[in-house]
Design a protein around this motif. Sequence first.
Motif, PDB file in Angstrom:
ATOM      1  N   TYR A   1       1.267  -1.279  -0.339  1.00  0.00           N
ATOM      2  CA  TYR A   1       0.088   0.157   0.068  1.00  0.00           C
ATOM      3  C   TYR A   1       0.732   1.190  -0.305  1.00  0.00           C
ATOM      4  N   THR A   2       0.573   2.117  -1.197  1.00  0.00           N
ATOM      5  CA  THR A   2       1.595   3.153  -1.249  1.00  0.00           C
ATOM      6  C   THR A   2       0.914   4.285  -0.537  1.00  0.00           C
ATOM      7  N   GLY A   3      -0.668   5.148  -0.282  1.00  0.00           N
ATOM      8  CA  GLY A   3      -1.520   5.781   0.138  1.00  0.00           C
ATOM      9  C   GLY A   3      -0.867   6.199   1.077  1.00  0.00           C
ATOM     10  N   LYS A   4      -1.711   7.567   1.653  1.00  0.00           N
ATOM     11  CA  LYS A   4      -1.254   8.188   3.052  1.00  0.00           C
ATOM     12  C   LYS A   4      -1.643   7.421   3.756  1.00  0.00           C
TER      13      LYS A   4
ATOM     14  N   MET B   1      -9.209  13.096  -3.267  1.00  0.00           N
ATOM     15  CA  MET B   1     -10.502  14.571  -3.290  1.00  0.00           C
ATOM     16  C   MET B   1      -9.887  14.857  -1.568  1.00  0.00           C
ATOM     17  N   ASP B   2      -9.906  15.867  -1.310  1.00  0.00           N
ATOM     18  CA  ASP B   2      -9.915  16.096   0.043  1.00  0.00           C
ATOM     19  C   ASP B   2     -11.205  16.604   0.902  1.00  0.00           C
ATOM     20  N   LYS B   3     -10.897  16.758   2.396  1.00  0.00           N
ATOM     21  CA  LYS B   3     -12.178  16.635   3.196  1.00  0.00           C
ATOM     22  C   LYS B   3     -12.692  18.584   3.200  1.00  0.00           C
ATOM     23  N   GLU B   4     -13.026  19.008   2.554  1.00  0.00           N
ATOM     24  CA  GLU B   4     -13.080  20.276   2.465  1.00  0.00           C
ATOM     25  C   GLU B   4     -14.125  19.983   0.893  1.00  0.00           C
TER      26      GLU B   4
ATOM     27  N   GLU C   1     -11.656   8.238  10.464  1.00  0.00           N
ATOM     28  CA  GLU C   1     -12.019   6.742  10.386  1.00  0.00           C
ATOM     29  C   GLU C   1     -12.490   6.532   8.740  1.00  0.00           C
ATOM     30  N   TRP C   2     -12.191   6.665   7.812  1.00  0.00           N
ATOM     31  CA  TRP C   2     -12.342   6.494   6.460  1.00  0.00           C
ATOM     32  C   TRP C   2     -11.500   7.944   5.585  1.00  0.00           C
ATOM     33  N   GLY C   3     -10.797   7.680   4.036  1.00  0.00           N
ATOM     34  CA  GLY C   3     -10.384   9.006   3.713  1.00  0.00           C
ATOM     35  C   GLY C   3     -10.309   8.273   2.487  1.00  0.00           C
ATOM     36  N   TYR C   4     -10.748   9.436   1.372  1.00  0.00           N
ATOM     37  CA  TYR C   4     -10.478   9.429  -0.122  1.00  0.00           C
ATOM     38  C   TYR C   4      -8.872   9.706  -0.580  1.00  0.00           C
TER      39      TYR C   4
END
Length: 44
Positions: A22-25, A38-41, A32-35
């Motif tokens: 896995y090379t993602g952040k 896309m940014d959170k904003e 709890e989750w993330g994309y």
Amino acid sequence: MFLFSPLVVLYMVYSVIRYGKYTGKELMENEEWGYEDMDKEQLK
């Protein structure tokens, strides 16, 4: 062809489990989750 397709799928699953990285952040502790795309904003 249908006779060998389960073998191909098993080999692909094994190779992903064995060699996949896995090379993602990484998520922060309060997330709890993330994309990745896309940014959170932007999600609101």
